[in-house]
Design an enzyme around this catalytic site. Structure first.
Site, PDB file in Angstrom:
ATOM      1  N   GLY A 258      15.474   8.120  33.652  1.00 18.58           N
ATOM      2  CA  GLY A 258      15.418   6.788  34.009  1.00 18.58           C
ATOM      3  C   GLY A 258      14.707   5.900  32.903  1.00 18.58           C
ATOM      4  O   GLY A 258      13.970   4.867  33.548  1.00 18.58           O
TER       5      GLY A 258
ATOM      6  N   ASN B  21      15.868   4.087  30.789  1.00 15.75           N
ATOM      7  CA  ASN B  21      16.496   2.954  30.536  1.00 15.75           C
ATOM      8  C   ASN B  21      16.406   1.967  31.859  1.00 15.75           C
ATOM      9  O   ASN B  21      16.253   0.761  31.798  1.00 15.75           O
ATOM     10  CB  ASN B  21      18.041   2.995  30.334  1.00 15.75           C
ATOM     11  CG  ASN B  21      18.267   3.458  28.956  1.00 15.75           C
ATOM     12  OD1 ASN B  21      17.680   2.676  27.958  1.00 15.75           O
ATOM     13  ND2 ASN B  21      19.151   4.273  28.538  1.00 15.75           N
TER      14      ASN B  21
ATOM     15  N   LEU C 109      33.848   7.090  35.898  1.00 16.14           N
ATOM     16  CA  LEU C 109      34.296   6.431  36.742  1.00 16.14           C
ATOM     17  C   LEU C 109      35.827   6.105  36.635  1.00 16.14           C
ATOM     18  O   LEU C 109      36.161   5.962  35.629  1.00 16.14           O
ATOM     19  CB  LEU C 109      33.568   4.964  37.028  1.00 16.14           C
ATOM     20  CG  LEU C 109      32.164   4.890  37.439  1.00 16.14           C
ATOM     21  CD1 LEU C 109      31.598   3.555  37.233  1.00 16.14           C
ATOM     22  CD2 LEU C 109      31.694   5.526  38.581  1.00 16.14           C
TER      23      LEU C 109
ATOM     24  N   ASN D 248      27.460  -0.472  30.392  1.00 10.32           N
ATOM     25  CA  ASN D 248      26.996   0.687  30.122  1.00 10.32           C
ATOM     26  C   ASN D 248      26.177   0.641  28.715  1.00 10.32           C
ATOM     27  O   ASN D 248      26.565  -0.034  27.826  1.00 10.32           O
ATOM     28  CB  ASN D 248      28.017   1.841  29.831  1.00 10.32           C
ATOM     29  CG  ASN D 248      27.756   3.112  29.542  1.00 10.32           C
ATOM     30  OD1 ASN D 248      26.810   3.795  30.061  1.00 10.32           O
ATOM     31  ND2 ASN D 248      28.193   3.912  28.439  1.00 10.32           N
TER      32      ASN D 248
ATOM     33  N   HIS E  87      25.213   2.978  25.316  1.00 12.99           N
ATOM     34  CA  HIS E  87      25.717   3.950  24.561  1.00 12.99           C
ATOM     35  C   HIS E  87      24.749   4.187  23.363  1.00 12.99           C
ATOM     36  O   HIS E  87      24.708   3.420  22.613  1.00 12.99           O
ATOM     37  CB  HIS E  87      27.110   4.183  24.239  1.00 12.99           C
ATOM     38  CG  HIS E  87      27.406   5.375  23.554  1.00 12.99           C
ATOM     39  ND1 HIS E  87      27.574   6.444  24.322  1.00 12.99           N
ATOM     40  CD2 HIS E  87      27.782   5.663  22.293  1.00 12.99           C
ATOM     41  CE1 HIS E  87      28.183   7.567  23.484  1.00 12.99           C
ATOM     42  NE2 HIS E  87      28.018   7.089  22.402  1.00 12.99           N
TER      43      HIS E  87
ATOM     44  N   GLU F 278      38.598   1.528  31.640  1.00 18.98           N
ATOM     45  CA  GLU F 278      39.100   2.749  32.164  1.00 18.98           C
ATOM     46  C   GLU F 278      39.033   3.961  30.948  1.00 18.98           C
ATOM     47  O   GLU F 278      39.090   5.128  31.251  1.00 18.98           O
ATOM     48  CB  GLU F 278      40.613   2.855  32.725  1.00 18.98           C
ATOM     49  CG  GLU F 278      41.567   2.369  31.452  1.00 18.98           C
ATOM     50  CD  GLU F 278      41.697   1.129  30.995  1.00 18.98           C
ATOM     51  OE1 GLU F 278      42.519   0.798  30.240  1.00 18.98           O
ATOM     52  OE2 GLU F 278      40.849   0.237  31.696  1.00 18.98           O
TER      53      GLU F 278
ATOM     54  N   ASP G  77      33.592   4.729  26.820  1.00 15.23           N
ATOM     55  CA  ASP G  77      33.091   3.943  25.811  1.00 15.23           C
ATOM     56  C   ASP G  77      34.010   3.149  25.109  1.00 15.23           C
ATOM     57  O   ASP G  77      33.759   2.652  24.151  1.00 15.23           O
ATOM     58  CB  ASP G  77      32.480   4.838  24.822  1.00 15.23           C
ATOM     59  CG  ASP G  77      31.344   5.787  25.358  1.00 15.23           C
ATOM     60  OD1 ASP G  77      30.851   5.474  26.073  1.00 15.23           O
ATOM     61  OD2 ASP G  77      31.131   6.953  24.864  1.00 15.23           O
TER      62      ASP G  77
END
Length: 204
Positions: free
Chosen positions: A15, A17, A93, A107, A109, A147, A150
């Site tokens: 955690g 981030n 997901l 997100n 990365h 979908e 990245d």
């Protein structure tokens, strides 16, 4: 007065981030929930210390991906989450899930996408690949989630130098400190403000 954008942060590990988000000033956003896919994640302790509600939706305890996502959606719906931030969340997901939150999932990365990204590139693997390739610059990217792993549109990027004596762990730390912990709060603030503005227009 339009209320702040409700943010849910999805985590699986330590955690760091999440901590950057908890420590940040978010004028238009408020973290209302932390969701962990791992019952032992230290991120849950960080949430508790910050007084933010947290729930566990353990992927390993779910019979299927559909079952896992149904439980996730229930938790997110209960708190009214409007923006989801994946902060070291190690579960992919589905397209069906992502479609429920169009341009509302972020997100971070640990590379400059499109380098060293996609399925299988996470954690130290990203930095190992960067060092193996011999790149002189790496960094981090905050992107919208779609979908494709990245594969969503890029929101923010920040470059970080690779030092000659770097190991995967030293490089990981530098990328976190100089890029991830800087970009993620910036992105949260930007998108929270955008959502709040949209809500104010809807009320007019």
């Amino acid at each position: 007065m339009v209320e702040k954008t409700k943010i849910a942060v999805l985590v699986s590990g330590g955690g760091t981030n999440l901590q950057a988000l908890l420590d940040a000033e978010l004028p238009d956003g408020q973290i209302v929930l932390v969701v962990s896919s791992n019952p032992g994640a230290y991120a849950l302790t960080r949430a508790e210390q910050a007084g933010v509600p947290a729930v566990i939706v353990a992927r390993a305890a779910c019979a299927s991906q559909a079952d896992f996502e149904e439980k996730l959606l229930a938790a997110l719906g209960a708190c009214g989450a409007e923006l989801l931030i994946l902060a070291g969340f190690l579960s992919i997901l589905s397209a069906d899930f992502v479609r429920r939150y169009p341009n509302r999932i972020l997100n971070v990365h640990p590379s400059l996408i499109p380098s060293f990204c996609g399925e299988g590139f996470y954690g130290l693997r990203v930095h190992e690949a960067a060092l193996a390739r011999g790149v002189k610059l790496t960094g981090a990217t905050v992107h919208y989630v779609n979908e494709i792993a990245d594969g969503g549109p890029i929101l923010l990027q920040k470059a970080v130098p690779v030092e000659p004596d770097d190991t995967p762990r030293t490089l990981q730390r530098r990328v976190m400190e100089q890029a991830e912990w800087v970009l993620l709060p910036q992105a949260a603030a930007l998108v929270s403000a955008q959502i709040r503005k949209e809500k104010s227009h809807e009320r007019v």
